[in-house]
Design an enzyme around this catalytic site. Structure first.
Site, short mmCIF file in Angstrom:
data_model
loop_
_atom_site.label_atom_id
_atom_site.label_comp_id
_atom_site.label_asym_id
_atom_site.label_seq_id
_atom_site.Cartn_x
_atom_site.Cartn_y
_atom_site.Cartn_z
CB THR A 198 6.66 -2.12 3.39
OG1 THR A 198 7.96 -1.77 2.90
CG2 THR A 198 5.73 -2.30 2.21
CG ASP A 205 5.24 12.39 12.32
OD1 ASP A 205 5.52 13.50 11.83
OD2 ASP A 205 5.58 11.32 11.78
CG LEU A 214 -1.93 -1.10 1.37
CD1 LEU A 214 -2.58 -1.07 2.75
CD2 LEU A 214 -3.00 -0.96 0.29
CE LYS A 242 4.57 1.79 11.01
NZ LYS A 242 4.17 2.85 11.96
#
Length: 339
Positions: free
Chosen positions: A67, A181, A60, A81
């Protein structure tokens, strides 16, 4: 009480399972006194099957560090993940994300379904967000199908949803959580374009009885609050600054870095550059042309939205609003859109 659920067929624990499980339990006890949502442990075999051995067709998104794979497990789609390499800091970030998300239950936060502790660096498993990330939609403008642009109404709805999520983690958990973040790349969109705040690997809690926490600087350049860069001191207002930068992306369709380059070429400070368009009645020049409308009501909404960006990104933290106040202001703009 915390619960860790391992698959029944996994009777022989591995060295990594014991090591990572002990580390996770320790952090859960320290961070939330062992009180957390149930955490499921996925086996290596389950995730290999779900992702077709991590086939490239299932990718994705990929970054320098990890990744994201699309998978299918027990008749539902999942997001997996997987970090690249076995760096110890990746393990720390994985465990931190599990600890943070195990305390959160909000419709605008990407839900953690579980993790695999049987690998040196744990693998995380989340709900599936079918429409990718917000960065793709408003900056790269890809994956919109028949819609070449994301509408102003959609952008406003996404901003309100994420504001709700950030307000929640600041006020509704046992200790305030600072995301650290917030940016368009960390906003995922489900099949109905409901926004989901993701990636809590840098998140940190403010200790009980304290108003701030000090830590090494983490986050993405362009979104980090100036006082945090200068002192390492963190309050909820650092997230407000980052959220203001997210609003800037939504309004302009540009990253803070690209706007900063334009400001640098004119030898003025980035935020002063943005404010000059508002102060000099030139908002149209900086708003994403695909969402600009001449209708007076829409122009007023865009103006109010731009002014909110200015208050969220004030240099002095105490002059920024709280996320609850930001959410309230965005809801007021939404009501103007749907009176």
């Amino acid at each position: 009480m915390w619960r860790f659920k391992a698959p029944k067929e996994e009777e022989n624990t591995t060295e990594f399972f014991i090591q990572n499980g002990a580390y996770l339990l320790e952090e859960l006890i320290i961070s939330c006194n062992g009180k957390s949502n149930p955490i499921r442990n996925f086996s290596i075999k389950e995730l290999l099957k779900a992702t077709n051995n991590y086939h490239r067709d299932h990718i994705l998104r990929t970054t320098e560090e990890f990744t994201l794979f699309k998978g299918r497990h027990e008749d539902q789609f999942i997001t997996v993940k997987k970090f690249k390499g076995n760096d110890r800091r990746f393990t720390e970030r994985c465990v931190n994300e599990v600890v943070m998300l195990s305390q959160i239950n909000h419709k605008n936060v990407l839900k953690l379904l579980g993790c695999c502790l049987d690998t040196e660096v744990p693998i995380l498993v989340y709900e599936y967000a079918a429409n990718g990330d917000l960065f793709e939609k408003i900056i790269e403008k890809v994956g919109l199908g028949n819609h070449s642009v994301m509408s102003w109404e959609s952008r406003l709805r996404i901003a309100t949803g994420i504001a709700n999520a950030v307000s929640y983690i600041h006020t509704a958990t046992s200790k305030p959580i600072i995301h650290r973040d917030i940016k368009s790349g960390n906003i995922l969109l489900d099949q109905n374009y409901v926004p989901k705040l993701s990636d809590f690997s840098f998140s940190i809690s403010i200790p009980l009885g304290e108003t701030h926490v000090e830590d090494a600087v983490r986050g993405t350049i362009g979104f980090i609050a100036p006082e945090y860069i200068a002192s390492g001191r963190l309050t909820e207002k650092a997230d407000v600054f980052s959220f203001g930068m997210l609003l800037l992306e939504l309004l302009t369709g540009k990253t803070p870095w690209s706007l900063a380059r334009l400001a640098e070429s004119l030898n003025i400070l980035f935020l002063d550059y943005f404010r000059s368009f508002i102060d000099n009645n030139r908002l149209r020049e900086i708003v994403d042309s695909s969402i600009w409308e001449e209708e007076e009501e829409i122009k007023r909404q865009l103006q109010t939205f731009a002014e909110l960006i200015v208050t969220c990104t004030e240099e002095t933290p105490t002059e920024r609003p709280t996320m609850m106040e930001v959410t309230k202001k965005l809801r007021q703009i939404e009501r103007c859109l749907h009176p």
